[in-house]
Design an enzyme around this catalytic site. Structure first.
Site, PDB file in Angstrom:
ATOM      1  N   ILE A  87      60.832  13.684  -6.518  1.00  0.00           N
ATOM      2  CA  ILE A  87      59.529  13.942  -6.919  1.00  0.00           C
ATOM      3  C   ILE A  87      58.572  14.526  -5.837  1.00  0.00           C
ATOM      4  CG2 ILE A  87      57.456  12.960  -8.001  1.00  0.00           C
ATOM      5  CD1 ILE A  87      60.302  13.056  -9.791  1.00  0.00           C
TER       6      ILE A  87
ATOM      7  N   GLU B  82      63.440  23.015 -11.490  1.00  0.00           N
ATOM      8  CA  GLU B  82      62.576  23.734 -12.309  1.00  0.00           C
ATOM      9  C   GLU B  82      63.561  24.108 -13.274  1.00  0.00           C
ATOM     10  OE1 GLU B  82      59.705  23.549 -13.691  1.00  0.00           O
ATOM     11  OE2 GLU B  82      58.579  22.730 -12.287  1.00  0.00           O
TER      12      GLU B  82
ATOM     13  N   ARG C  89      53.763  26.513  -1.785  1.00  0.00           N
ATOM     14  CA  ARG C  89      53.664  26.918  -3.180  1.00  0.00           C
ATOM     15  C   ARG C  89      53.941  25.769  -3.827  1.00  0.00           C
ATOM     16  NH1 ARG C  89      56.627  26.357  -6.602  1.00  0.00           N
ATOM     17  NH2 ARG C  89      58.548  27.444  -5.726  1.00  0.00           N
TER      18      ARG C  89
ATOM     19  N   PHE D 207      75.059  24.135 -24.096  1.00  0.00           N
ATOM     20  CA  PHE D 207      74.769  23.016 -23.211  1.00  0.00           C
ATOM     21  C   PHE D 207      75.909  22.049 -23.223  1.00  0.00           C
ATOM     22  CE2 PHE D 207      70.438  25.045 -23.512  1.00  0.00           C
ATOM     23  CZ  PHE D 207      70.172  25.260 -22.449  1.00  0.00           C
TER      24      PHE D 207
END
Ligand code: TGC
Ligand code: FAD
Length: 394
Positions: free
Chosen positions: A167, A372, A94, A392
Site C-alpha cells: 500500500i 494498477e 507521481r 482471465f
C-alpha cells in the site's frame, strides 16, 4: 540544465495556455525541488515528505477535482501534464500524487456524502492530510474481487478485519480508504469502501522493506484487527467491486501520462550524453547504432504522447472508457520501460550510477508495470474488449 521537453510533433500547439502554464509550473518545481534531492532519497529508501506542502500549495493533489473542496479544478489534460512532469522526476513522486488524488480524494468525491467531502477533501488537497488506498491483499492482487477483508455492521458502526499489502503511502497516511466485503466472501457485489483513520485502535501499518524499485516511496502492509469505525466511515455510494475499479481507471489515466515523463527524462539524458561522450575520436551520437536507439525512443515517446493527449480530450468530453485507459497504461509504461533500458545501455558504465537517472527510472518502471493492473491484465482487458470473450480464468 533545465529540462526543455520532447516535442517532435508540436504537441505544444494542441495545448491551451492554461495547460502549458500548469505544465511549466510543475516542470520548474521538479527541476528546482525534486531533482536535487531525489537520488539521495532513492538510495536511502525514503519519500521526500518535505515536498508535500509545496505540492499542496501548487494544487497538484486532486488537481482535477472541484475548487469548492479546495482543489485546483483543472481539466484532465492539465492533470495529465502534472503527472507527466512529476514522473519525469521520479515514479515515487507521481505515485504519491496519484494515490492521494485518484485513489483517496476521487472515491471520497465520487462515493462520499457531502459531509465527508467537506470534512476530508480540503486537508487532502493541501497535503496536511495524507491518504492511502487499500485494495490489494497478500493473496488477491490481480483479482481483487476475491478479497477476504470483511466489514461487519454493528449497532453504532462497522468492524473491519483483514490485511492489505503493497500500500503506497501506507505508513505515512492519516487516513486509509479500505475496501472490504460486507456480505459473503464469494460475493464481490458486497464490496464497500470505508474511510479509516489510521490512528484507530487495531489498525497497524508496517513498511515493506527490501524494495529494489520505487525506493523513494512508502510502501506498506496494513493490518486491520477488529477495527471499529463509526457509521459515517462508510462511503455511502460505493457499491460493489465496480467502485474500487472506477478509482483504478482514474489512477491508470494518470500513470499513462506519468510514464511519458519517465521516458522523456531517459531520452533527454541519453541524447545529451551521446552528444558529449567521445569514443573512437567522435561523439557516440555520430554512430549509427546510437542514432537508431535515439530514433526508436523518439518515435515511441511521440506515439505515447499522442495516445495520452487524445485520451485526455476524451476524458474531458466524458466519453473515455476504461478499456481505452488500459491501452494507454499498457503501451506507455512499456515504452517507458524500453526507453529507460536503452538509455541506460547508451550511457555505458555511467548508466549504472545513481547520479544519472535512467537506471533509477528503469527500476521504478518495473513497479509501474506491475501495479494498477499488470501489463498482462491490461492485455486481457483489451483481448476481452475486442473479442467479447474473457480469458482471465485461462
Ligand atoms: P468485472 O466483472 O470485470 O467488473 C466488475 C464491475 O466493474 C466494472 N469495471 C470497471 N469499471 C470502471 N473502471 C474499470 N477499470 C473497470 N473494470 C471493470 C465492470 O464493468 C463491472 O461492472 P458491472 O456494472 O457489470 O458490475 O470484475 P473482475 O472481478 O472480473 O475483474 C476484472 C479485472 C481483472 C480486470 C480487475 O479485477 C482488475 O482490473 N484487476 C487488476 C487489479 C489492480 O489493478 N489493482 C490495483 C490496486 S491499486 C494500485 O496498484 C495502486 S498503485 C498506485 C501508485 O502508487 O501509483
Ligand atoms: P499477481 O496477481 O500474483 O500476478 C503475478 C503474475 O501473474 C503477474 O505477471 C500477472 O500479470 C500474472 N497473472 C495474474 N493473473 C493472470 C491471468 N489471469 N492470466 C495470465 N497471467 C496472470 N495495491 C493497492 O491496493 N494500493 C496501493 O497503493 C498499491 N501500491 C503499490 C505499490 C507498489 C510499489 C507495488 C509493486 C504494488 C502496489 N499495489 C498496490 C499492488 C499492485 O496493484 C499489485 O501488485 C498488482 O495488482 C498485481 O498483483 P500481485 O502483485 O499480487 O501479482
Amino acid at each position: 540544465m533545465p529540462f526543455e521537453g520532447v516535442d517532435f510533433y508540436d504537441m505544444e500547439s494542441s495545448l491551451s495556455e492554461e495547460e502549458r502554464a500548469v505544465r511549466d509550473t510543475v516542470r520548474r518545481f521538479v527541476d528546482d525541488e525534486v531533482m536535487p534531492v531525489i537520488a539521495e532519497h532513492y538510495i536511502a529508501g525514503t519519500f521526500p515528505t518535505d515536498l508535500i506542502p509545496t505540492m499542496g500549495e501548487l494544487g497538484l493533489l486532486g488537481a482535477n477535482l472541484p475548487e469548492k473542496y479546495g482543489c485546483a479544478g483543472l481539466n484532465n489534460v492539465a492533470y495529465g501534464l502534472i503527472m507527466q512532469e512529476l514522473e519525469r522526476g521520479d515514479s515515487g513522486i507521481r505515485s504519491f500524487a496519484s494515490v492521494q488524488g485518484a485513489l483517496v480524494m476521487y472515491p471520497i468525491h465520487a462515493f462520499g456524502s457531502e459531509d465527508q467531502r467537506k470534512r476530508w477533501l480540503p486537508g487532502l488537497a493541501t497535503g496536511e492530510l495524507i491518504g492511502c488506498f487499500g485494495l490489494t491483499e497478500p493473496d488477491f492482487g490481480s483479482n481483487p474481487g476475491g478479497m477476504i477483508t470483511t466489514a461487519r455492521e454493528t449497532a453504532d458502526g462497522w468492524v473491519l478485519n483483514g490485511a492489505k499489502m503493497w500500500i503506497t503511502s501506507g505508513s505515512m497516511a492519516h487516513v486509509a480508504i479500505v475496501w472490504a466485503k460486507t456480505g459473503g466472501l464469494d460475493d464481490p457485489s458486497s464490496v464497500r469502501g470505508f474511510i479509516v483513520r489510521t490512528d484507530t485502535k487495531g489498525f497497524t501499518a508496517k513498511d515493506q522493506k527490501g524494495k529494489l524499485s520505487l525506493r523513494a516511496s512508502d510502501t506498506s502492509e496494513l493490518v486491520l484487527e477488529d477495527v471499529h469505525v463509526p457509521k459515517d466511515a462508510l462511503l455511502p455510494n460505493s457499491a460493489g467491486l465496480k467502485s474500487p475499479l472506477m478509482c483504478l481507471t482514474q489512477a491508470r489515466y494518470g500513470i499513462a501520462w506519468g510514464a511519458v515523463g519517465a521516458a522523456m527524462a531517459c531520452y533527454d539524458e541519453a541524447l545529451s550524453y551521446a552528444k558529449n561522450r567521445i569514443m573512437f575520436d567522435k561523439p557516440i551520437a555520430a554512430t549509427q547504432l546510437q542514432q537508431a536507439r535515439l530514433a526508436e525512443m523518439l518515435t515511441e515517446i511521440t506515439k505515447a504522447q499522442l495516445v495520452v493527449l487524445q485520451l485526455g480530450r476524451l476524458k474531458d468530453r466524458g466519453t473515455m472508457t476504461p478499456q481505452q485507459v488500459s491501452l494507454a497504461k499498457r503501451n506507455n509504461v512499456n515504452v517507458a520501460a524500453e526507453c529507460a533500458r536503452e538509455a541506460r545501455r547508451l550511457l555505458g558504465a555511467n548508466g549504472i550510477l545513481v547520479e544519472y537517472q535512467s537506471m533509477r527510472h528503469m527500476a521504478n518502471i518495473e513497479s509501474v508495470y506491475t501495479y494498477e493492473g499488470t501489463h498482462d491484465i491490461h492485455t486481457l482487458i483489451l483481448g476481452q474488449a475486442v473479442t467479447g470473450l474473457s480469458a482471465f480464468g485461462d
